[in-house]
Design a protein around this motif. Structure first.
Motif: not given
Length: 360
Positions: A127, A79, A152, A249, A159, A154-155, A136-137, A139
């Motif tokens: 996203n 990450q 956010i 996630i 993922t 998750f991103d 992908y994410s 927010e």
């Protein structure tokens, strides 16, 4: 009998993942191989082989080896912000012949370019990645973390979202690792006065494909996901009545009090036409998992104040869920995983109507 069934399912998943990981290792695609060994380790944490291979890869790639649990160490490593944009692909190391042997009809989707498309309104910004065609994410635009950063849910490349299945010629396919073709009016879509949509299509043949259509309405925390399966009954292995849909996630810390936030972080789910259930909040267990053999309407990955939820317009046939605490990670509280059984009727064309909820 049920725990035997669960163990056999995990063993099958482990064995399948090890075959993929070993192939990637032999092809010297070490980054993707390490991800596969980590996934195999999550299925069978007490088997030493994946940890040994991860340590070998760490030595080859120059990552320091920690003496504590390899899986725990690997999660935050993946990450690092500078690594988030690096595509996870085997394209650079597998020959066309190897791709054909491993992926069959899906070999063309192994190669691609990772691009991002954005859907947003006044409440959320989502996203979408062409790699996996997935969210992908996510927010939440009107909230921030305790240290005033964007909130956010998750991103990142870690993922996972997609189907796992075998083709008629026995090729194991994970759509999360394949490239989808985007169909959109632009790369950034704002739903201010009307709904906006982005399609991601995994093309197999001209009239055979899996398509995700994401639609966002103004002033809504809900993202519609319509999955079109066109001509796929001839591609899937015979006599399928359900498809496995995986979602994973890493849940980041949002609040100042990590320990308190972790107490109220959990997985919840609603049985079809029945009550809400899930893992007990304030549980002291580091790893929890459950096999749900009955129909489920929705499933939520939740922290103290916010949730990421997947909802079936009809139902999921069954589910497997897992929650793992990440005490060694400075950024993440939990690794959440689920495998959902999606009904499949074997028609020439089918639509699976799902929704995501990203919000408070």
């Amino acid at each position: 009998g049920f725990s035997y069934f669960n163990n056999q399912k995990l063993k099958k998943a482990y064995d399948k993942e090890i075959i993929v990981a070993d192939s990637l290792y032999q092809a010297k695609d070490y980054e993707t191989a390490r991800n596969s060994y980590r996934k195999a380790l999550s299925y069978r944490p007490n088997v030493p082989y994946p940890s040994e291979k991860i340590q070998e890869i760490n030595q080859i790639t120059g990552i320091p080896i920690a003496s504590s649990d390899t899986l725990q160490q690997e999660i935050p490593e993946e990450q690092k912000p500078e690594e988030i944009s690096a595509p996870r692909t085997v394209a650079g190391t597998l020959s066309p012949e190897d791709r054909q042997n491993m992926y069959g009809l899906f070999a063309g989707a192994v190669v691609g370019e990772k691009e991002f498309y954005t859907l947003e309104n006044d409440l959320i910004k989502v996203n979408l990645s062409t790699l996996g065609g997935r969210v992908y994410s996510a927010e939440l635009k009107n909230y921030t973390t305790f240290d005033s950063l964007p909130l956010i849910l998750f991103d990142g490349d870690s993922t996972v979202f997609g189907f796992k299945f075998f083709t008629w010629d026995n090729k194991p396919i994970e759509t999360n690792n394949l490239y989808f073709l985007p169909i959109a009016d632009g790369k950034s879509m704002v739903a201010d006065n009307s709904s906006r949509s982005v399609s991601m299509r995994l093309q197999v043949e001209p009239y055979k494909y899996i398509e995700y259509v994401y639609t966002l309405e103004p002033n809504s925390y809900m993202v519609d996901l319509d999955i079109n399966l066109v001509g796929m009954k001839d591609i899937f292995t015979g006599n399928l009545n359900s498809l496995d849909l995986n979602w994973e996630i890493f849940l980041p810390q949002q609040e100042k009090g990590r320990q308190n936030e972790n107490k109220y972080t959990s997985i919840k789910y609603k049985y079809y036409q029945d009550d809400v259930d899930g893992f007990r909040e304030m549980s002291s267990k580091d790893l929890e998992e459950k096999e749900i053999t009955t129909k489920v309407r929705w499933l939520a990955f939740k922290d103290q104040f916010f949730s990421s939820v997947i909802i079936a317009d009809n139902y999921f046939l069954n589910a497997w869920v897992q929650s793992q605490k990440l005490p060694e990670s400075p950024k993440y509280l939990r690794h959440f995983r689920t495998e959902l059984g999606v009904p499949f009727e074997g028609k020439d064309s089918e639509i699976i109507n799902l929704r995501f909820y990203f919000g408070p």
